[in-house]
Design an enzyme around this catalytic site. Sequence first.
Site: not given
Length: 815
Positions: A611, A664, A667, A682, A797
Amino acid sequence: MKALKFGGTSVANAQNIKLVLNIVLHQAKQDKLVVVVSALSKVTDLLQLAATKAAAKDESYKEIVAEIEKKHLDTLKELIPVSQQSSLLSHIKRIINHLETLLDGCFLLGELSRRTSDTILSFGELLSSYIIAEALKQNLKNSSYKDSRELIKTNSNFGKAAVNFELTNQNITEFFASDDSQVVVMPGFIASTLDGITTTLGRGGSDYTAAIIAGALHASDLEIWTDVNGMYTANPKIVKQARPIASISYQEAMELSHFGAKVLFPPTIQPVLRKNIPIHIKNTFEPEAIGTCISNNVFHHTNPVKGISHIDNITLITLEGSGMIGVSGSSKRLFEVLSQENINVIFITQASSEHSICIGILNTDADLAENAINKAFEIEILQNKIDSCIVEKNLCIAALVGENMKNHQGLSGKMFSTLGKNNVNIRAIAQGASERNISVVINERDVKKALNSLHERFFEDNTKQLNLFVMGVGNVGEKFIEQINQQKKFLKDNLKINLRVIALSNSRKMHFDEDGIDLKSWQSALENSEEANKELFIEKVKKLNLRNSIFVDITANETVSRTYEHYLRENVAVVTCNKIACSSAYDNYKNLKNLSRKFNAPFLFETNVGAGLPIIDTVKNLVASGDKVNKIQAVLSGSLNFIFNNFDERSSFHDVVKEAGVQGFTEPDPKIDLSGIDVARKILILIRESGYQMEIEEIENKSFLPAACMDTSNNEDFFKSLIEHKSHFEGILAEAKEKDSRLKFVAQFENGKASVDLQFIPKDHPFYNLEGKDNIVLFYTDRYVDQPLLIKGAGAGAAVTASGIFADVIRIGNV
Ligand code: ADP
Ligand code: ASP
Ligand code: MG
């Protein structure tokens, strides 16, 4: 004595003429004035259209005449008291009848000569000056009217007649010596030959009329009253940030006007220059604004660039061939032909090899020039010594202007790099020996972008405008927009970044606003907008062709990820949190990176891993500085971490997964997280960013999900299967307990091999205490051998992901 000229918009209607009268009456208290007026706005265009239609046997010219008549009658009625209207209205009608007779003549003959055209065009100024002179008389008895044609004498080059200054100056001085009115109103633009045939001075020529009068009478000032606050640093209609130039030299103003600053008709400067009469450009609608003063007393400015101007509708003609080298007279012949055909050459460059010469002319002259040049060089072309000329139409010239540019190095470099960065292709370059002007020829479609980016570079304190096109306004997207809205002012003040969202789209709707969407009410604007369409979205971004455009993908959609290529090719940067593109086939990933380099369009995807954590940027810096990544160990799924940190005897696996979704952290399709695919993607991206070539299939994925869960085809069935296989998950939990360890979903890369799996992490391992939805990555490199480089923090998030996207956008702004 002062000469004042009021342009078409200033006298467009009765309301505006009243403003003009106020200005005139105010100044007439102190000075004797000559007031030169243009035709009412658009009237000259209408006259031209009527004449062309009549000559083409199109009877609709009559409707145009009716429109012109109505415009003038309405204006007069509003300015003159009813009791005095009748004789004036009949005078207007007589003028209109005369006009109509001339047009009828064109219609019958099916022809329009340049001479007749000038007579027809003169009606605009004749009508306007008559009305304004009469309206002024109502308020100022000592005012009069004089027809410019009786004073200004020209040759018979209809359409752009040359002034006979000797005779003209004499006529003007004689007339004004014997006239004692305080204000004399005169029509601009029109003049006459020695035999009294009406001529015009060229479109926009009323400015020139006023300058001729000012010059002849040694006026103290020449004031050009128009609809903008002066001569701007660029055309204010195209560059919103342009601002008025307070003071500018005659030469600079001349250069800007020659290169397209329409606010001043280029020849206007000549008659006043030698007599040192200052020209003030003022706004009729904002008379208190200081405007621009053109004179020799220019105060020195720190910025060597005074303004940027441009000319549209340009054609480049290139003549080249070995026959040109060392043969004296080729250029002379070329220019002779053009001069014989009355073609104005705006731009010239010649390579030092003399192998080619390139000229810029107006599109309207292109065919004529091409034929004439090919004919003049017919023999050389037949002998293959020279090629037929190459004609490229629909180009534009953009020019930087400033007297002081010659004393500064690197301005052209700055100009070219700014255009280059914005992917504006430069077709030709010219710099005058005076170095007052650097001009480039570019494609017409790039004009707006070129002018705005040059303006930004040279005039806006380095403020950079970033134009965002955002696709996906779910959880993360919404947060992203909220953050932009909140930080907009800070960015402008502190980082000199002006962030604008030009488009927003979700799966149903898309909304574009070229001036920037109001971020306080974007939801309703989007709701009331057009249907979403990804292809059309691309087309619109292309068409807008804004500088520093960024496409922001906040979806998890594969089709969207396939559109990046189109954006990058258009020099539109791509910022994405969608992992699909970078974890797709290696060739595709590599292709996008290459396109990004080739088209100078950043492609950033920091949020693909961890993120908002700066993981990808760190790998990039390691690699760029010559380090080599040998091993990666990581917990990269905030969602799986959240799930396994919360899964215990008191809660079912199903409920924890549901809760992660609600918050949240997963996915939209949670199976992508639970199956390990998301983590595999990733680690693949990290491996690729570390410089290795690998495909997703090469990553060993030992799933902890039972096959039946994996085989489900929708979310509902997937959740049901989690309940059905409750005991499977409880078994894993029990085993972890037994081994006194915690469950972590770990991604690894070592010796060219990669895997992802659920591991039992013992107490002494750095992963053991990984809280909540945190991520952790350990990089073992040539430089970080025993103690790895460790990055740890919230890895999922909406808010942190949005801020990661935000950071990528700012990275582009800081380049
Ligand atoms: P008028 O009818 O008053 O003579 P013009 O239309 O001829 O007015 O000239 C004014 C217009 O010139 C402005 O409205 C603006 O659109 C255009 N323009 C182009 N370049 C410039 C510039 N550098 N500064 C100011 N105005 C410019
Ligand atoms: N009316 C003329 C034109 O539109 C002259 C002027 O306005 O300066 O070109
Ligand atoms: Mg004008």
